[in-house]
Design an enzyme around this catalytic site. Structure first.
Site, PDB file in Angstrom:
ATOM      1  N   GLY A  81     -63.621 -45.478   9.778  1.00 46.72           N
ATOM      2  CA  GLY A  81     -64.212 -44.675  10.840  1.00 46.72           C
ATOM      3  C   GLY A  81     -65.714 -44.848  10.877  1.00 46.72           C
ATOM      4  O   GLY A  81     -66.303 -45.618  10.104  1.00 46.72           O
TER       5      GLY A  81
ATOM      6  N   GLY B 158     -69.531 -42.541  11.882  1.00 48.82           N
ATOM      7  CA  GLY B 158     -70.216 -41.324  12.284  1.00 48.82           C
ATOM      8  C   GLY B 158     -71.678 -41.595  12.539  1.00 48.82           C
ATOM      9  O   GLY B 158     -72.099 -42.740  12.743  1.00 48.82           O
TER      10      GLY B 158
ATOM     11  N   PHE C 298     -74.058 -41.465  10.456  1.00 49.37           N
ATOM     12  CA  PHE C 298     -74.675 -42.202   9.348  1.00 49.37           C
ATOM     13  C   PHE C 298     -74.383 -43.692   9.464  1.00 49.37           C
ATOM     14  O   PHE C 298     -75.261 -44.526   9.258  1.00 49.37           O
ATOM     15  CB  PHE C 298     -74.143 -41.659   8.019  1.00 49.37           C
ATOM     16  CG  PHE C 298     -74.805 -42.247   6.804  1.00 49.37           C
ATOM     17  CD1 PHE C 298     -75.932 -41.651   6.262  1.00 49.37           C
ATOM     18  CD2 PHE C 298     -74.310 -43.394   6.214  1.00 49.37           C
ATOM     19  CE1 PHE C 298     -76.551 -42.188   5.139  1.00 49.37           C
ATOM     20  CE2 PHE C 298     -74.916 -43.937   5.099  1.00 49.37           C
ATOM     21  CZ  PHE C 298     -76.047 -43.335   4.558  1.00 49.37           C
ATOM     22  N   GLY C 299     -73.145 -44.024   9.763  1.00 49.15           N
ATOM     23  CA  GLY C 299     -72.748 -45.427   9.848  1.00 49.15           C
ATOM     24  C   GLY C 299     -71.258 -45.592   9.633  1.00 49.15           C
ATOM     25  O   GLY C 299     -70.497 -44.622   9.631  1.00 49.15           O
TER      26      GLY C 299
ATOM     27  N   VAL D 153     -67.628 -46.516   7.803  1.00 43.66           N
ATOM     28  CA  VAL D 153     -66.999 -46.239   6.512  1.00 43.66           C
ATOM     29  C   VAL D 153     -65.839 -47.217   6.329  1.00 43.66           C
ATOM     30  O   VAL D 153     -65.010 -47.385   7.232  1.00 43.66           O
ATOM     31  CB  VAL D 153     -66.479 -44.799   6.431  1.00 43.66           C
ATOM     32  CG1 VAL D 153     -65.901 -44.509   5.049  1.00 43.66           C
ATOM     33  CG2 VAL D 153     -67.597 -43.813   6.758  1.00 43.66           C
TER      34      VAL D 153
ATOM     35  N   LYS E 121     -69.573 -45.873   2.508  1.00 41.46           N
ATOM     36  CA  LYS E 121     -70.285 -45.520   3.742  1.00 41.46           C
ATOM     37  C   LYS E 121     -71.622 -46.259   3.778  1.00 41.46           C
ATOM     38  O   LYS E 121     -72.477 -46.066   2.919  1.00 41.46           O
ATOM     39  CB  LYS E 121     -70.494 -44.010   3.821  1.00 41.46           C
ATOM     40  CG  LYS E 121     -71.090 -43.552   5.139  1.00 41.46           C
ATOM     41  CD  LYS E 121     -70.924 -42.064   5.353  1.00 41.46           C
ATOM     42  CE  LYS E 121     -71.729 -41.238   4.379  1.00 41.46           C
ATOM     43  NZ  LYS E 121     -71.698 -39.799   4.719  1.00 41.46           N
TER      44      LYS E 121
ATOM     45  N   ASP F 200     -74.530 -28.686   8.950  1.00 44.29           N
ATOM     46  CA  ASP F 200     -73.734 -29.560   9.821  1.00 44.29           C
ATOM     47  C   ASP F 200     -72.247 -29.384   9.528  1.00 44.29           C
ATOM     48  O   ASP F 200     -71.502 -30.363   9.425  1.00 44.29           O
ATOM     49  CB  ASP F 200     -74.157 -31.017   9.640  1.00 44.29           C
ATOM     50  CG  ASP F 200     -73.690 -31.903  10.787  1.00 44.29           C
ATOM     51  OD1 ASP F 200     -73.441 -31.375  11.884  1.00 44.29           O
ATOM     52  OD2 ASP F 200     -73.578 -33.130  10.593  1.00 44.29           O
TER      53      ASP F 200
END
Length: 456
Positions: free
Chosen positions: A88, A90, A92-93, A95, A116, A211
């Site tokens: 997946g 997100g 951040f980047g 995974v 990640k 978050d």
């Protein structure tokens, strides 16, 4: 609070490294007595171009048991970040899934992992990467995802976590196909998430998550909750401070209204976000969904006014549960969500109180009993059909014959067949008819015949 520094090259000036040794926080899940190093202790003077190197972080987090990986090792683990290992992506980047054998790192057992990798053009950067390393490098709790190690090589920023086989709560709660997430699993997940937040808030140096949302709630094989993605986490207020002033960050639909308006961050901001997630668990709807009608775009605005009305509660509960939930438990959850979503922070309960309420809702015995359905194996069905097939054919044949007989009697009148070669003369016909007459009719017939003979 002092700001984080960007980059990851070796500091040329001596870094003021804390000498406190990290203690295992799992021994004290409530957080009391655990001396956590604050995030600000890992930053140099604001505005300085200096930053922490991988060795600086490692020396500062003595006793954290974090492993330092090279980029080459991570490429080998993930098959060069292959798309077939993609899990997946997100803010951040991306995974990727990987596997570590027991020979790669001394003291690290063979296990699947999640890697990640920071997207340099993404929404987050070195600041968030460093916050996650510092926080998860010190904190250990059953409901926080375990950070195994990291990579800080050139411009590469990578985090290595334990692998969570069921992915995120978001994937289970809002999937279009497949069975709905059962009520019992939802209650277990909510309790685990509450325990994770309570642990952060009750630490001697409190942490505000900032978050909290369904995509950051990961699930183990047995639906054990693990909170993840602590890049936006902040040290909470200490001493006489009532809040932390910071720029507004987070996810639309989850952020507390007072935080959005003023930038004042408190633990109650996390409680509001928890209330939004609790509402998502109850209704099966997203916090913000533009595909619905205008009045239902924002979940809190649509659902909160109905939470205190038992008659309307059945209307907002996830229809995919098909009535398989505890009525008493649903009412308690609705009342708790209503409190957490208060427009003002003071009426909201602490996460410790939320945990107590959720613990009392785990095993309600008023769940409706679903109809028992036994699925017969395919092979058994075939054998039974083979046995019954000859008998069924015979029954069908008999039924067809009976039907034909009934139809023939209804639509066709049978007449006696004439004997072949028989000739009926006039006298024969008279004799046959005469035999079927009554005595009076016979006498009248004889008289008629005599009259006819005389006239002739």
């Amino acid at each position: 609070m002092k700001s984080f520094l960007f980059g990851c090259f070796k500091s040329q000036l001596p870094l003021k490294t804390p000498k406190k040794k990290i203690r295992d926080s799992t021994k004290n899940s409530g957080g009391s007595g655990f001396q956590r190093l604050s995030l600000s202790e890992f930053s140099s003077t604001p505005g300085s171009p200096l930053s922490l190197s991988a060795n600086d972080i490692s020396n500062s987090l003595l006793g954290s048991n974090l492993h330092i990986f090279t980029l080459q090792e991570l490429q080998k683990i993930t098959n060069n970040f292959s798309s077939s290992n993609f899990l997946g992506e997100g803010g951040f980047g991306a995974v990727h899934k990987g596997f570590i054998d027991d020979k790669m790192k001394p003291g690290l057992k063979a296990q699947p992992i999640a890697v990640k990798r920071l997207d340099l053009e993404g929404l987050q950067g070195h600041r968030e990467w460093l916050a996650e390393v510092i926080l998860l490098g010190q904190l250990r709790h059953p409901n926080l995802v375990k950070l195994i190690g990291y990579c800080c090589e050139d411009e590469h920023r990578v985090l290595v976590y334990e692998y969570m086989p069921r992915g995120s709560l978001e994937n289970h709660l809002f999937r279009k196909y497949g069975a709905a997430l059962p009520w019992g699993a939802r209650m277990k997940i909510a309790l685990g998430a509450a325990k994770g937040l309570a642990f952060l808030h009750d630490s001697e140096k409190p942490v505000i998550y900032r978050d909290f949302k369904t995509s950051n709630i990961l699930l183990d094989a047995d639906y054990t909750t693990k909170l993840s993605d602590f890049g936006l986490a902040k040290d909470g207020p200490e001493g006489d401070e009532t809040h932390v002033s910071t720029r507004v960050m987070g996810t639309h639909g989850y952020a507390a209204p007072e935080y959005v308006m003023t930038g004042h961050l408190t633990a109650m901001s996390d409680v509001y976000s928890f209330g939004v997630v609790l509402l998502e668990i109850l209704t099966g709807r997203r916090a913000v969904d533009k595909s619905r009608g205008p009045r239902e775009h924002n979940l809190v605005e649509w659902a909160r006014p109905q939470l205190n009305n038992p008659r309307k509660l059945d209307y907002i509960i996830d229809p995919r549960l098909d009535g398989q939930y505890s009525s008493k438990g649903a009412q308690k959850i609705a009342a708790l969500a209503y409190q957490c979503l208060s427009h003002h922070p003071k009426p909201r309960p602490s996460m410790s109180n939320v945990v107590k309420i959720l613990e009392s809702l785990q095993n309600f015995n008023d769940m409706p009993i679903a109809p028992f359905v036994y699925i017969v194996p395919v092979e058994t069905v075939k054998k039974e059909l083979e046995k019954k097939e000859p008998e069924q054919k015979k029954e069908n044949k008999d039924e067809n014959r009976q039907t034909q007989r009934q139809n023939g009697q209804r639509h066709r009148i049978r007449t006696p067949r004439a004997k072949t070669g028989t000739v009926y003369t006039e006298s024969n016909v008279r004799t046959h008819l005469k035999s079927r007459l009554s005595p009076d009719q016979k006498e009248n017939q004889n008289k008629e015949n005599q009259i006819k003979d005389e006239s002739i």
